[in-house]
Scaffold this active site. Structure first.
Site, PDB file in Angstrom:
ATOM      1  N   LYS A  48       2.196  -3.167   6.103  1.00 53.92           N
ATOM      2  CA  LYS A  48       2.487  -2.796   4.723  1.00 53.92           C
ATOM      3  C   LYS A  48       3.947  -2.398   4.527  1.00 53.92           C
ATOM      4  CE  LYS A  48      -1.615  -3.697   3.205  1.00 53.92           C
ATOM      5  NZ  LYS A  48      -1.811  -4.878   2.339  1.00 53.92           N
ATOM      6  N   SER A  68       0.868  -1.174   0.000  1.00 54.17           N
ATOM      7  CA  SER A  68       0.000   0.000   0.000  1.00 54.17           C
ATOM      8  C   SER A  68       0.902   1.219   0.000  1.00 54.17           C
ATOM      9  CB  SER A  68      -0.882   0.001   1.261  1.00 54.17           C
ATOM     10  OG  SER A  68      -1.487   1.264   1.481  1.00 54.17           O
ATOM     11  N   TYR A  92      -1.751  -1.634  10.508  1.00 55.10           N
ATOM     12  CA  TYR A  92      -1.872  -1.587   9.048  1.00 55.10           C
ATOM     13  C   TYR A  92      -0.592  -1.044   8.426  1.00 55.10           C
ATOM     14  CZ  TYR A  92      -3.781  -0.943   4.389  1.00 55.10           C
ATOM     15  OH  TYR A  92      -3.995  -1.015   3.033  1.00 55.10           O
TER      16      TYR A  92
END
Length: 286
Positions: A161, A146, A157
């Site tokens: 990533k 991402s 998150y």
């Protein structure tokens, strides 16, 4: 890879969003498909859609956080088609508490997010890459990270990533150093028109209930509402799939279909690092 036609692609998270868009693009390019997802009903709909368009495809329900499940996926792929040439470790999740301060994220959020986003990629590499190398054919691995894996951020998150970006860079180096016929890319999308904010629909009970937005701070609730609106107006997943296909065909490592503001944040973080200065702070929310 010089061509896609008659080659075999494995795609995790293939039942919706970017995964389904990649499957659709690869089918149009004449590839055979192995579709994997945790959501069985949506996966079967995707399979029927692609087979209806003439694609040779199978579907396997799998939780990529489960190493044994990913091994079963690899077994199914090789049993069905005898080879795998393109591996897309694409499955990913995000809790709706995405931008909470790092000290407020629950341990359950950490374990669930890292298990899928980071370890899912690790499991895919361990299950498939040795077999792909042994096959001796040209091939490619695309790991979905991402823009969150290229900019400053905190919480599970962002951490997951960044981990995928790191692993992918190392994978590319290792494959090239070994003189392999395989190569690798990292996909770092910006805000894409997907249902990522609803990923908790598939959250296993072992990791607790879905996030109750009413329990979050007002700023987090406002952010969630704004992010959902941004997703609705985001980049078409089909454009992401096109970028992936072009990267595979032309051996491009970084795939970053993202909005200008995200590209600017990537550049700012790189400049901060190069200058050895403290990370730039985000613009305060209005």
């Amino acid at each position: 890879m010089q061509q896609l036609r008659d080659r075999v692609a494995v795609i995790t998270g293939a039942a919706s969003g970017i995964g389904l868009a990649m499957a659709t693009r690869f089918a149009a390019d004449g590839m055979k498909l192995v579709l994997a997802d945790i959501e069985t009903a949506a996966l079967q709909r995707a399979l029927a859609q692609l087979q209806g368009q003439g694609a040779g495809a199978i579907a396997v329900t799998v939780d990529v956080a489960d190493a044994a499940g990913v091994e079963r996926l690899a077994n199914a792929a090789y049993q069905a088609f005898g080879a795998v040439h393109l591996l897309c470790n694409n499955a990913g999740v995000a809790a709706r508490a995405l931008l909470q301060p790092v000290w407020e994220n629950s341990l359950a959020d950490w374990h669930w997010t890292l298990g899928v986003n980071l370890m899912g990629v690790v499991h895919g590499l361990r299950a498939f890459v040795p077999r792909m190398l042994a096959g001796g054919d040209e091939g490619h691995i695309v790991n979905t990270a991402s823009v969150a894996g290229l900019i400053t951020g905190s919480g599970p998150y962002f951490a997951s990533k960044h981990g995928v970006t790191c692993i992918s860079e190392g994978l590319y180096r290792d494959l090239k150093t070994a003189g392999s016929k395989l190569s690798a890319s990292v996909l770092c999308p910006g805000v894409i028109r997907t249902a990522i904010l609803d990923a908790e629909r598939n959250r296993p009970a072992a990791f607790g209930p879905r996030t109750d937005l009413s329990t979050l701070s007002e700023s987090s609730q406002r952010w969630a509402a704004g992010f959902r609106a941004a997703l609705d107006a985001g980049i078409d997943p089909a454009l992401v799939a096109d970028a992936v296909a072009e990267a595979v065909l032309h051996d491009r490592f970084y795939i970053v279909p993202a909005q200008d503001e995200h590209l600017q944040r990537i550049a700012l973080r790189a400049a901060d690092l190069a200058a050895l200065r403290n990370p730039s702070l985000p613009v305060p929310r209005q």
